[in-house]
Structures are given as structure tokens and as C-alpha cells.
Design an enzyme around this catalytic site. Structure first.
Site, PDB file in Angstrom:
ATOM      1  N   TYR A  36       0.854  -1.179   0.000  1.00 57.33           N
ATOM      2  CA  TYR A  36       0.000   0.000   0.000  1.00 57.33           C
ATOM      3  C   TYR A  36       0.891   1.231   0.000  1.00 57.33           C
ATOM      4  O   TYR A  36       1.863   1.306   0.754  1.00 57.33           O
ATOM      5  CB  TYR A  36      -0.894   0.004   1.241  1.00 57.33           C
ATOM      6  N   ASP A  88       9.297   2.889  -0.455  1.00 58.56           N
ATOM      7  CA  ASP A  88       8.269   3.531   0.352  1.00 58.56           C
ATOM      8  C   ASP A  88       8.485   3.096   1.798  1.00 58.56           C
ATOM      9  O   ASP A  88       8.085   2.015   2.207  1.00 58.56           O
ATOM     10  CB  ASP A  88       6.875   3.132  -0.145  1.00 58.56           C
ATOM     11  N   LYS A 106       4.590   8.712   8.996  1.00 56.11           N
ATOM     12  CA  LYS A 106       4.375   8.073  10.305  1.00 56.11           C
ATOM     13  C   LYS A 106       5.378   8.509  11.377  1.00 56.11           C
ATOM     14  O   LYS A 106       5.200   9.563  11.967  1.00 56.11           O
ATOM     15  CB  LYS A 106       4.274   6.550  10.128  1.00 56.11           C
TER      16      LYS A 106
HETATM   17  C1  LIG Z   1       0.607   4.564   5.822  1.00 51.42           C
HETATM   18  C2  LIG Z   1       1.311   4.350   4.552  1.00 51.42           C
HETATM   19  C3  LIG Z   1       1.154   5.222   3.463  1.00 51.42           C
HETATM   20  C4  LIG Z   1       0.147   6.339   3.452  1.00 51.42           C
HETATM   21  O1  LIG Z   1       0.388   7.284   4.413  1.00 51.42           O
HETATM   22  P1  LIG Z   1      -0.811   8.282   4.849  1.00 51.42           P
HETATM   23  O2  LIG Z   1      -0.150   9.238   5.778  1.00 51.42           O
HETATM   24  O3  LIG Z   1      -1.850   7.404   5.496  1.00 51.42           O
HETATM   25  O4  LIG Z   1      -1.322   8.914   3.612  1.00 51.42           O
HETATM   26  C5  LIG Z   1       1.948   5.040   2.356  1.00 51.42           C
HETATM   27  N1  LIG Z   1       2.833   4.025   2.304  1.00 51.42           N
HETATM   28  C6  LIG Z   1       2.990   3.152   3.310  1.00 51.42           C
HETATM   29  C7  LIG Z   1       4.013   2.076   3.208  1.00 51.42           C
HETATM   30  C8  LIG Z   1       2.231   3.279   4.463  1.00 51.42           C
HETATM   31  O5  LIG Z   1       2.364   2.377   5.445  1.00 51.42           O
END
Ligand SMILES: *Cc1c(COP(=O)(O)O)cnc(C)c1O
Length: 428
Positions: free
Chosen positions: A143, A238, A266
Site C-alpha cells: 500500500y 516507500d 508516520k
Molecule cells: C501509511 C502508509 C502510506 C500512506 O500514508 P498516509 O499518511 O496514510 O497517507 C503510504 N505508504 C505506506 C508504506 C504506508 O504504510
């Protein structure tokens, strides 16, 4: 029985779609009513009915120091007292940029944004703009936020182009994304053999944390890196979840691979909206106002949010921080594995740094298909038994879990005792 959680959820559902501002919070996967949380301290949270839980979600990853860490709260309060936003450059942003570049070898320049979604969306636009190519490779089960190019699932045949995984995403756009199997190095080689000079970027979660937890097989990330280098594609790690979560240099440090671009989120906001994308200077210089790739944000680099992030980065740079976090997380997964084994439950668990995966399956999965074949009903029963007993795990069989530095040995021991009591009755 009058429950404030129930009353709030009823009210929420009348005015907010599903009663939530992000779908997984609605408990659709596990069933039941989500607790409305009103307070957190260290490893614990309290809901609107006054019930206390030991928290293994940590706001889905950011709260690596635990809830309401005094230094983070103080930084927020001190900064907020001087004004919430200016829409000009601020000193705190420079400090954050310098810190990130010092901590992560691949980061030569960085731009701050407000969510992981923005970070990945912008990194992909940058990769496409800089390479002059359109095709994006991603992996099923990873994701990367909810931008159009990334809400794409695999097509029906091998190497066919993707289909939208959400309403409202044009087929025409999804066709620019190729969705492959995570950990399938051969599939990746075939994709590059077929499309080599059209691939703008490959984006990957170096430890997948959005299909439960799937660790990279040895060689998978290196192959991705080598193929991108050979074919002039931009490698994007990512690390919105794994950054400063699996170790002091994120997954790139753990596996010794430097991506061209990196996304963070995060942990770097410590519970406030801060995310970032950055990497090689020659790529980042394509971003406006230096270059032709447009990207902007009214609240980007917000001082209050950045202050929370900096205080969190201070916290994680304490000596021995990651050794302690890893040890605590391993205490949890080892204890669960032992207990399940003793009671004859089909279960496995693993951790990477401060994140973990729980699976109602014989072995830890290595692919999206293996994750999907875990026993979801068994997870849901476990989840609700633990929630009743005051231990809050992610409300879905397809999410990773998180331990914070505020979790003490006794917190984990209490959770293990509750899990053992459940497993002893769950035996079939
Ligand atoms: C949480 C997450 C996102 C999206 O981040 P948001 O702040 O919720 O938009 C993108 N990539 C990864 C790997 C994530 O865990």
C-alpha cells in the site's frame, strides 16, 4: 447497557461515511464496534467508556515513543504558542531536512509534505517527470497511499497492465501501472525484459506492512535495485511505515540498499501530519521551483507538526533505542509463538525491529497469496478475545502491529498471559 462508544458510533455513522475518516477504523474486517479512544499514555489508551487497553497499533505506526510522550507534547505546546502556521520557510523545516539527510545516506535533498499519500504520489510524479517515462511497477499487497496511480490491482494475466482497485480511478491511468507479485524476483525480471525502456519507477515497501507483515526474501530487493539501475528506472523505497521503525536507518539500512528516492511518514511526525520524499540531488532538482515537476502544500512543513517530529527523532536517537525496541517486540512474538505451539494452535508470528506480524497459518507468509490464505476467522476470534481482555491489536488480519519504546516487559507479559488463556480454550 449504555455505552458511550456505541452512542458515538451511531452518531458518527449518520454524518461520516461508515462513521470513520479512514476505512479500516470501522472494524468491518473483524466486526463489532470500534472503541472511540479519548486518551493515551505510554503503552496504554482509554476509550470513551473508560476501558483501558495495551495498544499495539500506535496510531498505525507513528507513536514509536508511546502515547503523549512528555518531550513531544512539550515541543508541540511550545511551538504552538508562537503561532500555528506561517506559509513561509521556517527554521524547524531546515533542521528536519538536515536531520533526515544526516540519518539516511540516500537522502541528499528532501521535501516535507503532510501525509504518506502525498509523499508517494509526489515521488512517482517526480520519477515520471525526470525519466520522461510513464510506466510504474508496484507489487500486489503493498500500500502506498490512496492516489490514483497507486489504487491499482493486478490484471488477469501475467504481465498484463493493472486494473483500478477503487471506483473513480480511470482505466486509462491504471494501464500505466504494472502490478507484480511481492518477493517474485523472476516475475520482476520478466517485466523488465518486456518493458525495460518504458519503466519510470518501481515502488516497493522494503518490508511489506500493509498485507500483515511480509519480509523481503533474500535477494529480492537487490534484484529490484539492480534492474532499476540497469534499465534507468527510479527505485523508490516507500518507507512511510518502515522508516525509523525497523531500525535507525529504516529498511534501507537493514538490507544495505540505497534507493534513488525514499518516502517517509508516520514516525517522522510522531503523531502529527509530517511526511517526506527525498533522495538523489539530481532527481530532487526536478521539483518546482528548481524544475518542471510541480508539487506544493499550504501546510507543508507545518512548524507544530515538524516540532513533534523532531522531538520524536530526538527520542529514537538515544543509545540502545532500537536494540531495546527490537528485544521487546521479539518478547511479544516469541511468547505468542510458544504459547500457540503449546496449545496446538495453527499460528505463527515474526517481527522486524519494532513492527510485527501475526498469522493464523503454519508458517510466516512470503507472498500476498499466502497472506490471503491465512485463517481470517481465527484471527477475528483472537482479536475480539484480546480486545475484551484489554489488548488492542490492529482490527484486521491484513495489518502489521507495532510496539513502542513505552511498552514495558510487564505490559508484554500481561498480553502474553491473556493470549495464553485464549489459546488454551481455542484449541480444537
Ligand atoms: C501509511 C502508509 C502510506 C500512506 O500514508 P498516509 O499518511 O496514510 O497517507 C503510504 N505508504 C505506506 C508504506 C504506508 O504504510
Amino acid at each position: 447497557m449504555t455505552s458511550r462508544n456505541q452512542a458515538l458510533f451511531d452518531a458518527a455513522q449518520r454524518r461520516i461515511p461508515g462513521g470513520v475518516n479512514s476505512p479500516v477504523r470501522a472494524f468491518r474486517s473483524v466486526g463489532g464496534i470500534p472503541p472511540f479512544l479519548r486518551e493515551g499514555r505510554g503503552a496504554h489508551v482509554w476509550d470513551e467508556d473508560g476501558k483501558r487497553y495495551t495498544d499495539y497499533v500506535g496510531s498505525w505506526g507513528p507513536l514509536i515513543l508511546g502515547h503523549a510522550h512528555p518531550n513531544v507534547i512539550r515541543a508541540v505546546q511550545d511551538t504552538a504558542a508562537r503561532g500555528l502556521s506561517f506559509g513561509t520557510p521556517t527554521a524547524l523545516e531546515v533542521e528536519m531536512a538536515e536531520r533526515l539527510c544526516a540519518l539516511l545516506p540516500c537522502m541528499e535533498m528532501v521535501r516535507l509534505v503532510s501525509s504518506g499519500t502525498e509523499a508517494t504520489m509526489s515521488a512517482i510524479r517526480l520519477a515520471r517527470g525526470a525519466s520522461g517515462r510513464d510506466l510504474l511497477i508496484k507489487f500486489e499487497g503493498c500500500y502506498h497511499g490512496h492516489s490514483d496511480s497507486l489504487l491499482v490491482k493486478a490484471g488477469s494475466g501475467l504481465l498484463t497492465f493493472g486494473h483500478p482497485s477503487s471506483g473513480g480511478v480511470p482505466d486509462d491511468l491504471a494501464r500505466h501501472t504494472l502490478v507484480l507479485d511481492y518477493n517474485d524476483t523472476e516475475g520482476l525480471e520478466r517485466a523488465f525484459a518486456e518493458h525495460a525502456d518504458r519503466v519510470a519507477a518501481l515502488i516497493v515497501e522494503p518490508v511489506a506492512g500493509n498485507m500483515n507483515l511480509v519480509a523481503p526474501r533474500p535477494g529480492f530487493l537487490q534484484a529490484a535495485c539492480d534492474l532499476c539501475t540497469r534499465h534507468g528506472a527510479v527505485l523508490i523505497f516507500d518507507e512511510v511505515m518502515t522508516g525509523f521503525r525497523v531500525g535507525p536507518r529504516g529498511a534501507q539500512g537493514l538490507y544495505g540498499i540505497e534507493p534513488d528516492l525514499l518516502t517517509l511518514g508516520k514516525v517522522i511526525g510522531g503523531g502529527m501530519p509530517v511526511a517526506a520524499f527525498g533522495g538523489r540531488r539530481e532527481l530532487m532538482e526536478h521539483i518546482a521551483p528548481l524544475g518542471a515537476v510541480y508539487q506544493a502544500g499550504t501546510l507543508s512543513g507545518n512548524p507544530v507538526a515538524v516540532a513533534a517530529g523532531l522531538a520524536t527523532l530526538d527520542g529514537i536517537s538515544a543509545p540502545g533505542f532500537y536494540e531495546a525496541l527490537e528485544k521487546r517486540t521479539r518478547q511479544l512474538v516469541d511468547g505468542l509463538n510458544e504459547s500457540a505451539k503449546r496449545h496446538g494452535i495453527r499460528f505463527s508470528a515474526q517481527s522486524v525491529g519494532g513492527m510485527f506480524g501475526l498469522y493464523f497459518a503454519e508458517h510466516c507468509p512470503e507472498s500476498y497469496a499466502e497472506v490471503m490464505s491465512c485463517d481470517k476467522e481465527a484471527f477475528n476470534r483472537f482479536f475480539h478475545a484480546m480486545l475484551d481482555a484489554g489488548h488492542y491489536f490492529a482490527p484486521s488480519a491484513y495489518e502489521a502491529g507495532f510496539v513502542s519504546a513505552a511498552h514495558e516487559e510487564s505490559d508484554i507479559a500481561a498480553t502474553l498471559a491473556a493470549a495464553d488463556a485464549y489459546f488454551s480454550k481455542a484449541r480444537r
